[in-house]
Design a protein around this motif. Structure first.
Motif: not given
Length: 722
Positions: A119-125, A143-144, A219-222
């Motif tokens: 879900e965190w990844g989807r929210n960031l596109g 790619v993670l 925040e790290h993913l962003r």
């Protein structure tokens, strides 16, 4: 398009001024609130112009017989508009809790699950693929692969990397950082959900910790997605945006890494230690470590036989873990990219220096050194002199400290738009820092030890742990130099980063030294002139006490209840000590009343001697407030001579001056000067400090004492040695 009403514009200004900015923090160009404050000031100015224009038009409007009806309609319209604006303001204040870094942290008791990371990844596109306990997060380049089965494992790869080596990771340090962050979140989430009470430990509520760590991962993913956008526009060449922290760290290590094993605290007296992927997916620097923190690290450090590229007595892995968990009294700076809109625009220049490394550039992003990590005060307290030095480093121009004058504007940073006219003296200083006439009355010491108010003198007591000398009564004269909270500094090269961190390290040494003691503002105590009788004192007769006291004085065995020590923090270089201080003829015969005199002057006892006329002694509040010259219409020109120690781009190193008496029969004042780094052109010793004292005082052991945090014990040690 209809324009907002005048009342709506006023409400908007009032609503904006009530958010974000705290009045206790000056909004200078090196603070995080600078752009917010300048935008608010611009809105106030524009609204004021519109208000003035509207009132002038209303004044010229011919009302006649319809005046009463017109006023009634205006009142009705004002009531409706005010109600609407108040509702909008309330909604904005509630929604502000869900935006930005200051939003509230709500407890999270849900167990860890791959769906949450997805879900965190989807929210960031990001594109997301979930297969059991494995989650794949993909951007345009990044790619993670995250596996949270038993031990968390993260593998980073890049879509445009044609030099991949099969199953090997493209960024192993980034993998270790992300795996550590995900592991911390999983452990906290398990404790919060009651699934495992034995995993890890924390001082805070596990539910709050789980929510805080989940926010940190987002925040790290962003930040990584921001780098992903920059890398996608450069094709295969764009991988350098992810590798820049490691490249900068390797560049610094090749230049400053010691050839043999060295103590960490010794290394930090000369250089900041780069630590890639410490608190963010970027590069952090360990700028300052207190003596207590180093001792804590040394005692908790496990034995390690593996060779280290840094040759430190503290393993880097143990250092990173301690910095994130338990270690206090440290200063950490993080080099990261931020949008240009969040930083004051500047006229930054980067001269071509041999061996320098230029940081990557992007039109919409800017590199900053962020000092808002791991500090309760959300920044580093800096004096004005060093703030101006940092300005000169950013703009790559020489600095003339002599012409700083009356603490007014910085000269080349502008308060609106570009960093010209960076006014560290008047603009953005809170009203509590002025005395009503525009003159700054608070010093940087006030900001450090007494945030609520200001004082001219501060007192503290230092007691010897072994009782080898009487307690030291320290009296600190607050320097007449304002202070600021350094938060973010824009940089463009590794050379600029190193020089900024060097200036900050000097200030951190002063801040840590002052923070060892509990300073309190000096208060005037009215003493009763009537002496109590011997019966009230419950002591022996006055004649007997006088005889005993006289015998002790004659024998030199009398022990005072405390030793007075005058503390002075000079803001400019002092001449070298060359003669002892005479307590009966010197200008600082009253301990703690004035700063130490310059012992190198030809006539320390003369009120109008050459030392006074040439102003070799830095008198707080006089030489700085009068600028370069003083014209008192008395036929004298008291001009400040050029000081060879004030070269271009050079700031006098931080110094602590201690003045205290010696016991009888010597009956003289001793002056001790402790300088961090280079003093009087001498090479810095292995302890990173330079100690100078009055003639006849042994100083060989003092640098080691200062290195271990015992700077305030030096007058007592001199007293004990008679």
């Amino acid at each position: 398009m209809s324009h907002p009403s005048l009342l709506t514009a006023v409400h908007d200004v009032l609503a904006q001024s009530a958010l974000a900015v705290r009045a206790a923090e000056p909004a200078h160009p090196l603070s995080t609130e600078y752009n917010t404050v300048t935008a608010q000031l611009g809105a106030v100015i524009n609204t004021t112009h519109r208000l003035n224009h509207a009132l002038n038009q209303l004044n010229d409007l011919p009302l006649g017989e319809n005046a009463t009806k017109f006023v009634a309609l205006m009142k009705e319209h004002t009531t409706l508009t005010s109600s609407i604006n108040q509702s909008a303001t309330a909604s904005a204040s509630l929604s502000a809790l869900l935006r930005g870094d200051n939003r509230a942290v709500y407890p999270d008791t849900s167990p860890p699950h791959p769906a949450k990371i997805a879900e965190w990844g989807r929210n960031l596109g990001m594109e997301v693929f979930v297969d059991g306990s494995t989650i794949v997060l993909a951007g345009k380049v990044l790619v993670l692969d995250i596996d949270i089965n038993d031990l968390v494992a993260v593998k980073t790869s890049f879509a445009n990397n044609t030099n991949g080596n099969g199953n090997s990771s493209a960024a192993p340090e980034l993998d270790a950082f992300l795996a550590r962050e995900v592991t911390r979140w999983i452990n906290a989430a398990r404790r919060a959900a009651g699934m495992d009470t034995t995993v890890g430990h924390s001082r805070e509520d596990p539910a709050i910790e789980a929510a805080r760590r989940s926010r940190a991962i987002q925040e790290h993913l962003r930040y990584l997605m921001m780098l992903d956008g920059l890398a996608a526009s450069e094709n295969e060449k764009g991988l350098r945006w992810f590798m820049e922290p490691t490249v900068v760290s390797d560049h610094i290590r090749k230049q400053v890494a010691p050839p043999q094993t060295q103590a960490l605290d010794n290394f930090l007296t000369r250089h900041a230690l780069p630590l890639p992927f410490l608190v963010t997916p970027s590069l952090s620097f360990l700028v300052w470590l207190s003596p207590r923190g180093y001792l804590q690290l040394l005692r908790s450090s496990p034995p390690s036989k593996q060779p280290s590229m840094w040759n430190m007595d503290i393993p880097i892995a143990h250092l990173k873990t301690s910095l994130l968990d338990t270690l206090e009294d440290v200063t950490i700076a993080t080099l990261r990219l931020v949008p240009c809109a969040e930083v004051a625009k500047s006229k930054m220049n980067s001269s071509d220096v041999p061996g320098d490394h230029m940081l990557l550039t992007a039109p919409s992003q800017m590199w900053v050194l962020d000092f808002t990590t791991k500090l309760p005060q959300n920044g580093v307290v800096m004096c004005q002199n060093r703030m101006r030095v940092i300005q000169g480093i950013v703009e790559s121009r020489p600095i003339d400290l002599i012409s700083m004058g009356s603490m007014s504007s910085m000269g080349s940073m502008s308060s609106m738009g570009n960093m010209g006219n960076m006014n560290f003296g008047e603009f953005s200083v809170p009203s509590s820092q002025t005395n009503g006439s525009g003159v700054i009355s608070r010093s940087w010491v006030d900001l450090l030890v007494n945030k609520d108010s200001s004082a001219e003198y501060y007192t503290a007591t230092y007691k010897s742990p072994n009782g080898i000398h009487p307690p030291l009564h320290l009296r600190l004269l607050a320097p007449q130099e304002p202070g600021f909270l350094l938060q973010r500094v824009p940089v463009r090269s590794v050379k600029q980063v190193s020089r900024v961190l060097e200036v900050v390290r000097e200030q951190c040494w002063l801040n840590e030294s002052l923070g060892i003691l509990q300073w309190s503002p000096e208060t005037q105590v009215l003493k009763c002139t009537q002496r109590p009788s011997n019966a009230e004192q419950g002591s022996q007769p006055e004649d007997a006490a006088s005889i005993t006291l006289l015998a002790s004085v004659l024998a030199g065995t009398v022990v005072p209840q405390s030793i007075p020590v005058n503390v002075y923090l000079p803001s400019s270089a002092l001449t070298a000590l060359s003669q002892p201080v005479d307590p009966f003829s010197s200008q600082h015969s009253g301990l703690g009343m004035v700063p130490p005199a310059s012992s190198g002057s030809s006539s320390g006892a003369s009120l109008f001697g050459p030392g006074d006329l040439e102003m070799d002694m830095d008198i707080p509040g006089l030489s700085m407030s009068m600028g370069g010259s003083v014209d008192m219409d008395l036929g004298m020109d008291l001009s400040t001579p050029a000081d060879p120690t004030h070269g271009s781009e050079i700031c006098p190193p931080p110094m602590i001056v201690l003045t205290s008496p010696r016991p009888v029969p010597r009956n003289e004042l001793v002056e001790i000067r402790v300088t961090s780094g280079q003093g009087h052109g001498s090479v810095v010793g292995e302890n990173g400090v330079w100690v100078e004292a009055s003639p006849g005082v042994e100083t060989g052991y003092m640098p080691e004492v200062v290195r271990r945090g015992g700077v305030w014990s030096l007058p007592g040690r001199v007293w004990n040695k008679k």
